[in-house]
Design a protein around this motif. Structure first.
Motif, mmCIF file in Angstrom:
data_model
loop_
_atom_site.group_PDB
_atom_site.id
_atom_site.type_symbol
_atom_site.label_atom_id
_atom_site.label_comp_id
_atom_site.label_asym_id
_atom_site.label_seq_id
_atom_site.Cartn_x
_atom_site.Cartn_y
_atom_site.Cartn_z
ATOM 1 N N TRP A 45 0.848 -1.192 0.000
ATOM 2 C CA TRP A 45 0.000 0.000 0.000
ATOM 3 C C TRP A 45 0.882 1.240 0.000
ATOM 4 C CZ3 TRP A 45 -4.414 -1.855 -1.275
ATOM 5 C CH2 TRP A 45 -4.897 -3.050 -0.725
ATOM 6 N N VAL A 46 0.646 2.157 -0.948
ATOM 7 C CA VAL A 46 1.481 3.345 -1.117
ATOM 8 C C VAL A 46 0.606 4.583 -1.006
ATOM 9 C CG1 VAL A 46 3.065 4.594 -2.634
ATOM 10 C CG2 VAL A 46 3.071 2.073 -2.611
ATOM 11 N N LEU A 47 0.965 5.471 -0.085
ATOM 12 C CA LEU A 47 0.245 6.738 0.063
ATOM 13 C C LEU A 47 0.801 7.742 -0.938
ATOM 14 C CD1 LEU A 47 -1.749 8.537 1.669
ATOM 15 C CD2 LEU A 47 0.165 9.105 3.187
ATOM 16 N N GLY A 48 -0.055 8.257 -1.808
ATOM 17 C CA GLY A 48 0.374 9.241 -2.791
ATOM 18 C C GLY A 48 -0.471 9.144 -4.038
ATOM 19 N N ASP A 49 -0.053 9.876 -5.065
ATOM 20 C CA ASP A 49 -0.725 9.794 -6.360
ATOM 21 C C ASP A 49 0.333 9.601 -7.434
ATOM 22 O OD1 ASP A 49 0.438 12.311 -6.801
ATOM 23 O OD2 ASP A 49 -1.388 13.379 -6.246
ATOM 24 N N LEU A 50 -0.076 9.645 -8.696
ATOM 25 C CA LEU A 50 0.846 9.343 -9.787
ATOM 26 C C LEU A 50 1.948 10.381 -9.945
ATOM 27 C CD1 LEU A 50 -1.783 8.023 -12.336
ATOM 28 C CD2 LEU A 50 0.107 6.688 -11.363
ATOM 29 N N SER A 51 1.760 11.563 -9.359
ATOM 30 C CA SER A 51 2.807 12.581 -9.431
ATOM 31 C C SER A 51 3.896 12.347 -8.394
ATOM 32 C CB SER A 51 2.198 13.975 -9.239
ATOM 33 O OG SER A 51 1.721 14.142 -7.910
ATOM 34 N N SER A 52 3.649 11.446 -7.440
ATOM 35 C CA SER A 52 4.594 11.247 -6.341
ATOM 36 C C SER A 52 5.369 9.937 -6.447
ATOM 37 C CB SER A 52 3.841 11.286 -5.000
ATOM 38 O OG SER A 52 2.907 10.224 -4.912
ATOM 39 N N VAL A 53 5.175 9.210 -7.549
ATOM 40 C CA VAL A 53 5.870 7.924 -7.729
ATOM 41 C C VAL A 53 6.681 7.960 -9.018
ATOM 42 C CG1 VAL A 53 4.183 6.599 -6.421
ATOM 43 C CG2 VAL A 53 3.843 6.936 -8.872
ATOM 44 N N ASP A 54 7.598 7.033 -9.128
ATOM 45 C CA ASP A 54 8.478 7.003 -10.299
ATOM 46 C C ASP A 54 8.767 5.556 -10.686
ATOM 47 O OD1 ASP A 54 10.128 7.880 -12.336
ATOM 48 O OD2 ASP A 54 11.893 8.070 -11.056
ATOM 49 N N TRP A 55 7.698 4.846 -11.056
ATOM 50 C CA TRP A 55 7.851 3.457 -11.442
ATOM 51 C C TRP A 55 8.203 3.362 -12.933
ATOM 52 C CZ3 TRP A 55 2.960 3.490 -8.321
ATOM 53 C CH2 TRP A 55 3.196 3.035 -7.012
ATOM 54 N N GLU A 56 9.096 2.467 -13.271
ATOM 55 C CA GLU A 56 9.523 2.299 -14.659
ATOM 56 C C GLU A 56 9.418 0.825 -15.042
ATOM 57 O OE1 GLU A 56 10.521 3.470 -18.370
ATOM 58 O OE2 GLU A 56 10.345 4.851 -16.659
ATOM 59 N N ARG A 57 8.455 0.514 -15.892
ATOM 60 C CA ARG A 57 8.255 -0.847 -16.412
ATOM 61 C C ARG A 57 8.159 -1.895 -15.295
ATOM 62 N NH1 ARG A 57 11.127 1.661 -20.584
ATOM 63 N NH2 ARG A 57 10.337 1.163 -22.682
ATOM 64 N N GLU A 58 7.352 -1.603 -14.285
ATOM 65 C CA GLU A 58 7.249 -2.506 -13.132
ATOM 66 C C GLU A 58 5.961 -3.319 -13.097
ATOM 67 O OE1 GLU A 58 8.362 -1.134 -9.275
ATOM 68 O OE2 GLU A 58 9.673 0.448 -10.064
ATOM 69 N N PHE A 59 4.936 -2.928 -13.882
ATOM 70 C CA PHE A 59 3.635 -3.568 -13.736
ATOM 71 C C PHE A 59 3.117 -4.099 -15.074
ATOM 72 C CE2 PHE A 59 3.983 -0.527 -10.262
ATOM 73 C CZ PHE A 59 3.706 -1.349 -9.170
ATOM 74 N N ASP A 60 2.554 -5.309 -15.019
ATOM 75 C CA ASP A 60 1.938 -5.923 -16.191
ATOM 76 C C ASP A 60 0.525 -5.406 -16.420
ATOM 77 O OD1 ASP A 60 4.153 -7.871 -16.501
ATOM 78 O OD2 ASP A 60 3.380 -8.618 -14.585
ATOM 79 N N LEU A 61 -0.089 -4.903 -15.350
ATOM 80 C CA LEU A 61 -1.456 -4.383 -15.428
ATOM 81 C C LEU A 61 -1.608 -3.218 -14.467
ATOM 82 C CD1 LEU A 61 -4.497 -4.715 -16.347
ATOM 83 C CD2 LEU A 61 -4.778 -6.142 -14.298
ATOM 84 N N THR A 62 -2.178 -2.134 -14.959
ATOM 85 C CA THR A 62 -2.578 -1.014 -14.107
ATOM 86 C C THR A 62 -4.071 -0.800 -14.285
ATOM 87 O OG1 THR A 62 -0.429 0.101 -14.207
ATOM 88 C CG2 THR A 62 -2.332 1.457 -13.671
#
Length: 243
Positions: free
Chosen positions: A82-99
């Motif tokens: 569980w991550v507190l934040g929104d899409l402006s506060s994260v920096d994921w790069e090619r980590e998920f097969d489904l969003t």
């Protein structure tokens, strides 16, 4: 600013009670179960990811939400990230097969730049073969016209009855709708009011934003039974991939 509905603990704990029997989960859960690494943007209380874990998902499940009160409910399931934040506060790069973005969470993105930035972050988070699946209400149906106090809903939770009534702020201009949700209970001293603003994008504008972000639409449906999208469809359900 996060809506009071999601920030206030006493209201956050009511969220699932007002959403019992969600039909969208019958659509989303098989998609989640078939993906090894899943990101739920605007996960709220995390019910979808908790259902997936309880159904035997053994891979990475990550829920992102800006409301701490909602995540307090989600954190009762400890084997999900569980991550507190929104899409402006994260920096994921090619980590998920489904969003995924469920519960019409996409509609809280009101400004053009918000939409562009969010879609850019989602594309970055997807693997090369990853998919982004979400829904938005079809503006042609004008669902907000039914958001009136006469259509209030009452649920029983924790031994008390709580009523939720909506009121749209008039006039509605363009594709942005603001409204209040008023929660009241005989056991409370006073009602609690939450104000929200949503954007109702039509198909052309939605497709334009996705295309500009480098996301390619594979399928679109008009309801949770995967019926063809028409002008009378209640939903615009989109399955897109990283282009």
């Amino acid at each position: 600013m996060v809506d009071r509905l999601f920030m206030e603990p006493s209201l956050a704990e009511l969220y699932d009670a007002f959403c019992v029997g969600r039909r969208d989960f019958y659509f989303y859960l098989p998609l989640v179960m078939s993906a090894a690494r899943v990101l739920d943007v605007g996960c709220g209380t995390g019910e979808l990811l908790c259902l997936a874990r309880g159904s035997g998902h053994t891979g990475r499940l990550c829920g992102l939400d800006p409301a701490d009160a909602m995540l307090d409910e989600a954190r009762k399931q400890e084997d999900v990230e569980w991550v507190l934040g929104d899409l402006s506060s994260v920096d994921w790069e090619r980590e998920f097969d489904l969003t995924v973005m469920t519960g019409h969470a996409f509609q809280v993105l009101v400004e053009d730049d918000e939409i562009r930035d969010a879609l850019g972050a989602i594309r970055s988070a997807l693997t090369d073969s990853g998919r982004f699946v979400f829904e938005t209400r079809n503006p042609r149906v004008r669902e907000w016209e039914s958001w009136v106090p006469e259509n209030a809903v009452t649920v029983e939770h924790g031994g008390r009855a709580v009523k939720m009534a909506h009121q749209v702020e008039e006039p509605v201009v363009g594709d942005v709708v603001s409204f209040t949700a008023t929660f009241s209970s005989p056991s409370w001293d006073r009602p609690q009011v939450s104000r929200s603003t949503l954007r109702f994008l039509n198909e052309d504008k939605l497709c334009g934003f996705l295309d500009d972000a480098g996301l390619v639409i594979d399928e679109q449906f008009g309801d949770w039974e995967r019926q063809q999208l028409t002008s009378a469809s209640p939903e615009i359900i989109t399955v897109a991939r990283r282009g």
